[in-house]
Design an enzyme around this catalytic site. Structure first.
Site, PDB file in Angstrom:
ATOM      1  N   SER A 107       4.602 -85.043  17.295  1.00  0.00           N
ATOM      2  CA  SER A 107       3.894 -85.966  16.418  1.00  0.00           C
ATOM      3  C   SER A 107       4.303 -87.412  16.736  1.00  0.00           C
ATOM      4  O   SER A 107       4.106 -87.876  17.857  1.00  0.00           O
ATOM      5  CB  SER A 107       4.164 -85.589  14.956  1.00  0.00           C
ATOM      6  N   ASP A 241      -4.296 -77.488  13.704  1.00  0.00           N
ATOM      7  CA  ASP A 241      -3.697 -78.742  13.227  1.00  0.00           C
ATOM      8  C   ASP A 241      -4.733 -79.557  12.462  1.00  0.00           C
ATOM      9  O   ASP A 241      -5.780 -79.919  13.006  1.00  0.00           O
ATOM     10  CB  ASP A 241      -3.162 -79.548  14.413  1.00  0.00           C
ATOM     11  N   HIS A 269       0.369 -77.874  12.595  1.00  0.00           N
ATOM     12  CA  HIS A 269       0.945 -79.095  13.167  1.00  0.00           C
ATOM     13  C   HIS A 269       2.342 -78.875  13.742  1.00  0.00           C
ATOM     14  O   HIS A 269       2.867 -79.756  14.411  1.00  0.00           O
ATOM     15  CB  HIS A 269       0.999 -80.181  12.084  1.00  0.00           C
TER      16      HIS A 269
END
Length: 313
Positions: A107, A241, A269
């Protein structure tokens, strides 16, 4: 093999660091594996992966720091931009005695990893991007909402001791009734809960507002991916996600010839949390099959000049 947790002091600020040391050190320890977590997370997000390494063995030293403003590290009023965080990653490596790394970023950590490769190409041997930020404007409305006026007050009212106590009681009741949260849901909850701490909340908003506005992500590494064309790159994404879409991973793999895209069909995610065993095997195989790059500044300059037009007076 051992897991060590300790605290470094860098530039006057505490940095919490978890280190995995293999039972048999590799003959060539030139490339340590550096794990970079996402926004509002901490190095603890990699705990399932590190435990997999402990159970099955992993032949590389691993560093998993809590970035400034996160986890057990300091939360000063500071620069939380990608450049500053990439420099912090460089400094952690340097004080630990490492000059090259395979950088694994999840991320926000993926954005930091790409910035690291851009700023310090001579130190980046391989890249692993996991549901990475910085690869397109599309992100969840929840993240775009951080750009709204009053976001700090809203977060303070939404995430605090009272609301967390209520959430914990509800979760405990659910468990007594036979319910069970998935590992990814628990991980997302831990990220969200961290924002109850004012320092963490301040860092979160500083980072989010520096990278995201109401239209989505502003910061993008897409136009600079060609600079990492000789760096072995693995792109990992959860097919489900809802924060950063899989389309970003597919586009990145297309823009980086020679890179590899691996999709975890049942993950959201946090694929490294959803299936740490598969992720660990994938990472181990990627390292074994791809010798690290060894770029120098002159090579980067040559690539910049060859790819970009240079105006003369």
């Amino acid at each position: 093999m051992t897991l060590n947790a300790r605290t470094l002091t860098l530039h006057g600020h505490e940095i919490h660091l978890t280190e995995y040391v293999p039972e048999v050190p590799p003959a060539d320890e030139a490339d340590v594996v550096l794990l970079l977590h996402g926004i509002a997370g901490s190095g603890h997000t990699w705990q399932p992966l590190l435990e997999h390494f402990e159970r099955h063995g992993f032949g590389h030293r691993v560093l998993a720091p809590d970035m400034l403003g996160h986890g057990g590290s300091g939360t000063p009023r500071a620069d939380y931009g990608l450049g500053a965080l990439a420099t912090l990653a460089r400094d952690v490596l340097a004080v630990e005695g490492h000059r090259h790394a395979t950088v694994v970023g999840h991320s926000l950590g993926g954005g930091i990893a790409m910035q690291f490769a851009y700023q310090f190409p001579e130190m980046c041997g391989r890249l692993v991007l996991v549901d990475s930020g910085g690869l397109g404007p599309e992100v969840s409305p929840v993240l775009r909402a951080t750009a709204l006026p009053g976001a700090n007050v809203t977060l303070a009212l939404t995430v605090n001791r009272v609301t967390l106590a209520v959430a914990r009681s509800a979760a405990a009741l659910g468990r007594r009734l036979g319910g069970r949260l998935s590992p990814e849901t628990r991980e997302l909850g831990a990220h969200f809960s961290s924002l109850a701490a004012p320092g963490h909340r301040r860092a979160f908003l500083s980072i989010a507002r520096g990278l995201i506005d109401l239209r989505g992500q502003r910061a993008s590494a897409v136009d600079k991916l060609y600079l990492a064309e000789s760096v072995p790159t693995l792109v990992v994404w959860g097919a489900r996600d809802q924060l950063i879409p899989l389309a970003h991973g597919r586009r990145t793999a297309t823009l980086m010839p020679g890179s590899r895209l691996e999709v975890f069909e049942d993950a959201k995610h946090f694929p490294h949390v959803a299936d740490p065993e598969r992720f660990g095997r994938l990472l181990d195989g990627f390292l074994a099959e791809n010798p690290p790059a060894r770029l120098n500044f002159e090579e980067v300059v040559t690539l910049l000049i060859a790819t970009n037009s240079v105006r003369t007076p």
